[in-house]
Write a protein that holds these residues in place. Sequence first.
Motif, PDB file in Angstrom:
ATOM      1  N   TYR A 127      12.324  27.977  28.100  1.00 53.92           N
ATOM      2  CA  TYR A 127      11.442  26.818  27.952  1.00 53.92           C
ATOM      3  C   TYR A 127      11.842  25.697  28.915  1.00 53.92           C
ATOM      4  CZ  TYR A 127       9.129  22.794  25.791  1.00 53.92           C
ATOM      5  OH  TYR A 127       8.379  21.657  25.571  1.00 53.92           O
ATOM      6  N   ASN A 149       7.187  29.794  30.988  1.00 56.73           N
ATOM      7  CA  ASN A 149       6.408  29.691  29.760  1.00 56.73           C
ATOM      8  C   ASN A 149       6.170  31.037  29.084  1.00 56.73           C
ATOM      9  OD1 ASN A 149       6.085  26.848  29.957  1.00 56.73           O
ATOM     10  ND2 ASN A 149       4.445  27.146  31.442  1.00 56.73           N
ATOM     11  N   GLU A 150       5.842  32.055  29.849  1.00 57.27           N
ATOM     12  CA  GLU A 150       5.550  33.358  29.236  1.00 57.27           C
ATOM     13  C   GLU A 150       6.768  33.903  28.504  1.00 57.27           C
ATOM     14  OE1 GLU A 150       3.833  36.171  31.893  1.00 57.27           O
ATOM     15  OE2 GLU A 150       2.252  34.813  32.572  1.00 57.27           O
ATOM     16  N   ASN A 198       3.660  23.797  22.896  1.00 59.88           N
ATOM     17  CA  ASN A 198       3.657  23.213  24.243  1.00 59.88           C
ATOM     18  C   ASN A 198       3.635  24.296  25.314  1.00 59.88           C
ATOM     19  OD1 ASN A 198       3.653  20.985  25.976  1.00 59.88           O
ATOM     20  ND2 ASN A 198       5.880  21.038  26.203  1.00 59.88           N
ATOM     21  N   SER A 199       4.316  25.421  25.039  1.00 62.54           N
ATOM     22  CA  SER A 199       4.288  26.534  26.001  1.00 62.54           C
ATOM     23  C   SER A 199       2.883  27.103  26.109  1.00 62.54           C
ATOM     24  CB  SER A 199       5.274  27.626  25.562  1.00 62.54           C
ATOM     25  OG  SER A 199       6.600  27.133  25.563  1.00 62.54           O
ATOM     26  N   LYS A 221       0.786  24.617  28.161  1.00 69.16           N
ATOM     27  CA  LYS A 221       1.000  24.707  29.615  1.00 69.16           C
ATOM     28  C   LYS A 221       0.309  25.916  30.221  1.00 69.16           C
ATOM     29  CE  LYS A 221       5.485  22.330  29.548  1.00 69.16           C
ATOM     30  NZ  LYS A 221       6.960  22.492  29.695  1.00 69.16           N
ATOM     31  N   ASP A 222       0.158  26.964  29.430  1.00 67.58           N
ATOM     32  CA  ASP A 222      -0.545  28.158  29.918  1.00 67.58           C
ATOM     33  C   ASP A 222      -2.032  28.138  29.557  1.00 67.58           C
ATOM     34  OD1 ASP A 222       1.646  29.203  31.134  1.00 67.58           O
ATOM     35  OD2 ASP A 222       1.715  31.066  29.973  1.00 67.58           O
ATOM     36  N   SER A 228      -2.274  26.961  20.910  1.00 70.13           N
ATOM     37  CA  SER A 228      -1.476  25.736  20.922  1.00 70.13           C
ATOM     38  C   SER A 228      -1.818  24.868  19.721  1.00 70.13           C
ATOM     39  CB  SER A 228      -1.711  24.970  22.219  1.00 70.13           C
ATOM     40  OG  SER A 228      -0.915  23.807  22.264  1.00 70.13           O
TER      41      SER A 228
END
Length: 404
Positions: free
Chosen positions: A213, A218-219, A244-245, A248-249, A255
């Motif tokens: 993180y 992110n993945e 949050n990850s 971002k994706d 999310s």
Amino acid sequence: MHKLYLFIFLILASRAEAQAVSASVVADSLYAVGNYSEAIAEYESLDNKDTSVYLKLARAHQAKGTLDDALNYYAQAATGTDEVIAMNEYGKLLITKRKFKEADSVFTELINVYQTNPDFYYQRGRAKEMIPRNIRIDATDSTTTSAQRIIPHILDYKKAVALDSTHQKALGELAVFYLKRKEYPMVEKLAFKALESYPTNVEIISTLAQSYYYKGWNEEAITWFERLIELGQSTQFIHEKLGNSYYKDRMYEKSIEQYLEALDFSPEDDYLHATLAKLYNHVEDLEAAEMHGLLAVLYKDQSIEEEYYTLSRTYEMKKDWKNAMKYANRALEENPDHKNAEYTKVIVADNYYEDRRAVLKLYEDFIKKYSDGEYAKYDPVLRLARERRDKLNREIFMADGEEQ
């Protein structure tokens, strides 16, 4: 006749021994079912206690929570045939009691004899980590890293892993250490080594997820945070970081799910509401976006009078009258009818201001403001204020008389 005396003596001795064995068995049974107080009483009743009894007493006291007594008995037990066992448990309890230097000494003594026991190094590392020390780097030493020179407990954790490559706790401590230093490749190396022998170690998985993180993968972060949830872990931190990850994706629906989970832990978190408002805008759910946006504003702008009042009381107790007055005034700016803050202001002025008449006026104003309340006659604060007002009146009267 002598043979008769000997016979009687042997019978009495055997009976005493049988009674002692019986008492010990009863005590062991009581300990086994968690009746620690009665077990302790039985152990204490034994006439001739050996170190094995002291060890049992130590364990019973530790289980009961009377840790000082446990430490005392461990110290007595660590002198007999169970010395190693007693010292090991004694050292761990010293750490629990935050007696880190003493624990360091105990495990150092054990290591001097048992140099290949990995857990002794791990336990000493735990103790060393908590001992305050002056940090000093020897620039002439080129054989070790700076981390090893200035952080001795890391050497113990590394030694534990060198002796046992599956030692989960030592691996975990090292992984956290490197995570704090942002040395992410080392974190991942240690984490995967630990997971080889214990694939469901949630502490290790959490550290690995954080490593990915914080370096922006992110993945990979999603994979390991999801794994934590699969293993039954659920905290605001996990859901927020996973959310949050996803964010971002651009996985907005997922999310939202995670931020709503995080909100269960902290319903008045303005940051969570603000983030959800943005996410709902992305998916064009404008009613939900409006609701969370308004909640974000509400909680962001909510009064912090209690926080200011608490600070004013803290400074009052420290006799820092200037800051006490500042934060009492701030609390009253937030809420002019905050009675406790107003009384604190009067008390602080009583100690801070030299003008006795000005202080008296504050007491009179306070009394006047709150005397009409429904329960005013039972109010202890008003009673104290009146007593101090009367005393100030007498002091001012006496001072005026002396001047005349």
